[in-house]
Design a protein around this motif. Structure first.
Motif, PDB file in Angstrom:
ATOM      1  N   ALA A 259     -56.779 -68.020  21.227  1.00  0.00           N
ATOM      2  CA  ALA A 259     -55.693 -67.652  20.315  1.00  0.00           C
ATOM      3  C   ALA A 259     -54.783 -68.841  20.015  1.00  0.00           C
ATOM      4  CB  ALA A 259     -54.883 -66.506  20.917  1.00  0.00           C
ATOM      5  N   PHE A 260     -54.468 -69.630  21.040  1.00  0.00           N
ATOM      6  CA  PHE A 260     -53.636 -70.822  20.829  1.00  0.00           C
ATOM      7  C   PHE A 260     -54.299 -71.764  19.823  1.00  0.00           C
ATOM      8  CE2 PHE A 260     -51.341 -70.284  25.043  1.00  0.00           C
ATOM      9  CZ  PHE A 260     -50.060 -70.294  24.512  1.00  0.00           C
ATOM     10  N   GLN A 261     -55.615 -71.944  19.940  1.00  0.00           N
ATOM     11  CA  GLN A 261     -56.303 -72.850  19.027  1.00  0.00           C
ATOM     12  C   GLN A 261     -56.341 -72.295  17.606  1.00  0.00           C
ATOM     13  OE1 GLN A 261     -57.242 -76.057  19.998  1.00  0.00           O
ATOM     14  NE2 GLN A 261     -56.003 -75.300  21.707  1.00  0.00           N
ATOM     15  N   ALA A 262     -56.546 -70.982  17.477  1.00  0.00           N
ATOM     16  CA  ALA A 262     -56.544 -70.376  16.141  1.00  0.00           C
ATOM     17  C   ALA A 262     -55.189 -70.549  15.478  1.00  0.00           C
ATOM     18  CB  ALA A 262     -56.900 -68.893  16.242  1.00  0.00           C
ATOM     19  N   ALA A 263     -54.116 -70.447  16.270  1.00  0.00           N
ATOM     20  CA  ALA A 263     -52.767 -70.561  15.715  1.00  0.00           C
ATOM     21  C   ALA A 263     -52.381 -71.994  15.384  1.00  0.00           C
ATOM     22  CB  ALA A 263     -51.760 -69.967  16.699  1.00  0.00           C
ATOM     23  N   SER A 264     -53.070 -72.959  15.978  1.00  0.00           N
ATOM     24  CA  SER A 264     -52.711 -74.356  15.741  1.00  0.00           C
ATOM     25  C   SER A 264     -53.705 -75.094  14.854  1.00  0.00           C
ATOM     26  CB  SER A 264     -52.577 -75.102  17.076  1.00  0.00           C
ATOM     27  OG  SER A 264     -53.806 -75.106  17.775  1.00  0.00           O
ATOM     28  N   ARG A 265     -54.969 -74.604  14.777  1.00  0.00           N
ATOM     29  CA  ARG A 265     -56.001 -75.327  14.051  1.00  0.00           C
ATOM     30  C   ARG A 265     -56.661 -74.528  12.926  1.00  0.00           C
ATOM     31  NH1 ARG A 265     -59.881 -76.944  18.927  1.00  0.00           N
ATOM     32  NH2 ARG A 265     -61.025 -78.099  17.328  1.00  0.00           N
ATOM     33  N   GLY A 266     -56.525 -73.214  12.961  1.00  0.00           N
ATOM     34  CA  GLY A 266     -57.235 -72.365  12.017  1.00  0.00           C
ATOM     35  C   GLY A 266     -56.728 -72.491  10.590  1.00  0.00           C
ATOM     36  N   ARG A 267     -57.618 -72.262   9.648  1.00  0.00           N
ATOM     37  CA  ARG A 267     -57.207 -72.304   8.248  1.00  0.00           C
ATOM     38  C   ARG A 267     -56.295 -71.133   7.905  1.00  0.00           C
ATOM     39  NH1 ARG A 267     -62.380 -70.559   8.466  1.00  0.00           N
ATOM     40  NH2 ARG A 267     -62.820 -68.475   7.635  1.00  0.00           N
TER      41      ARG A 267
END
Length: 410
Positions: A259-267
């Motif tokens: 979730a952290f990665q989706a919130a920081s890297r996701g389109r």
């Protein structure tokens, strides 16, 4: 003609030979130690990233009573001696029972008797071994809520998911994406379905790459969140296409790292209004160091294992397509970069993912992070110990920080 002197008769020459032999033995021992260290580090590194199902090692002693008043007698341990509502898998995962509070504990025989709330699959009376789990609802049918089977399309293939549309006449346009942890399944997120239904928030419980139900053969390797976030983006695509305006991403354990990665890297990161994280991995270095300690791995072995996960030269050892960036998944170090509201639910007695990094993040980012105190729920079982409190904490956070007044009163 003088004969060659006997080397035994010359102490200095003998000493040189003994020293040389000693160096050879020492070098051999050093080489063996190096090989052993490398082999143990490789084993640990692979265990971290290779998906596996936990074994059914809990002894089921016997079951008594009738279907509406049934008790199961189990070996007592740190898990089975905590009150609350849990799941018990048996028959290699084919069977499942919902287990309630403790009825009786015998400290002499180290056995515990607990309520059986329901047997959702299989025959518990014939089971002899099981696996204690926080998965109380093994399937959407057990929640009593309406749901639909949907399929999300990712670059790795089809991702099965469950969609909960809510029972409300006017569902909100805020959706929830439920992301399970390492070695788990999308059933882990079902404990959030009832409170989300009460909030009128539609939800998607998703699978992601390298899950058992998303097979890729023997090469399956978890990215610990460094790759799986791509599938959260796919889930958000689906939500937006169905009318969602924003989403709350829920993550359990490794699901939090995802979730952290989706919130920081996701389109789709601009559509993520908040994160709700349970037993979260905030810093993989801390988690893996802890796991090495409790498995009695020497520090050099642990450090080499971590190095193997992050270095290109070790790809053939770990089976990872690309090395992992553990620094990118350290949210204590990256605390200043956090720009999303976060609810951290993390018990202080978590013996799998220590709560220290969660407290550290909450301490330095009080402007964005909410962290209620939990102290006796072990790993990701805060809902199981006290579902009413967990539901209240989640509902209060979402109503305060995610939903606007127009949404709530609509």
């Amino acid at each position: 003609m003088t004969s060659s002197p006997d080397p035994v008769a010359h102490p200095k020459r003998r000493a040189v030979r003994i020293a040389a032999a000693g160096l050879g033995v020492g070098a051999g021992i050093g080489l063996l130690a190096s090989v052993a260290t490398s082999g143990l580090a490789a084993y640990f590194a692979r265990r971290v990233v290779i998906p596996e199902q936990a074994p059914e090692e809990l002894e089921i002693l016997h079951v008594d009573g009738f279907d509406d008043d049934m008790h199961v007698h189990l070996a007592a341990d740190d898990e089975t001696l905590v009150n609350g509502r849990y799941g018990l898998h048996f028959d290699s995962g084919a069977g499942h029972a919902q287990i309630g509070d403790i009825v009786e504990y015998d400290p002499v025989s180290r056995t515990v008797s607990r309520e059986v709330l329901a047997v959702t699959a299989g025959d518990l009376r014939t089971a002899r071994r099981g696996r204690w789990t926080g998965v109380f609802y093994p399937h959407p049918d057990a929640t009593g809520l309406p749901y639909e089977d949907v399929t999300l399309e990712s670059d790795v293939g089809d991702l099965p998911a469950w969609f909960f549309p809510t029972t409300a006449d006017t569902p909100l346009d805020t959706w929830a994406i439920l992301v399970h942890g390492r070695g788990g399944s999308r059933a882990e997120g079902l404990k959030a379905a009832p409170v989300l239904n009460d909030l009128r928030i539609p939800a998607l419980a998703i699978s992601y790459r390298n899950d058992p139900e998303v097979p890729v053969g023997s090469t399956a390797r978890y990215g610990l969140g460094d790759t799986e976030w791509i599938d959260v983006d796919v889930a958000i695509d689906h939500a937006l296409a169905q009318g969602a305006k924003k989403v709350v991403v829920f993550g359990w354990s490794m699901g939090a790292a995802i979730a952290f990665q989706a919130a920081s890297r996701g389109r789709n990161r601009e559509h993520i209004a908040a994160l709700v994280l349970d037993g979260p991995v905030v810093d993989w270095y801390d988690v893996l160091d802890h796991q090495a300690r409790i498995n009695f791995l020497p520090t050099p072995v642990a450090r080499l294992a971590l190095d193997m996960l992050t270095r290109p030269w070790a790809r053939r050892i770990t089976g990872l397509e690309t090395p992992l960036d553990l620094n990118r998944m350290d949210w204590v170090r990256r605390a200043a970069e956090l720009d999303t509201r976060v609810l951290l639910i993390h018990s202080d007695d978590d013996d799998f993912v220590p709560s220290g990094p969660s407290h550290a993040l909450a301490s330095v980012r009080r402007d964005l992070v909410t962290m209620p105190h939990y102290e006796k729920a072990r790993h990701t079982k805060e809902w199981n110990v006290d579902p009413d409190r967990w539901n209240d904490d989640v509902a209060n956070f979402i109503e305060t920080h995610v939903l606007d007044l127009a949404e709530i009163t609509r």
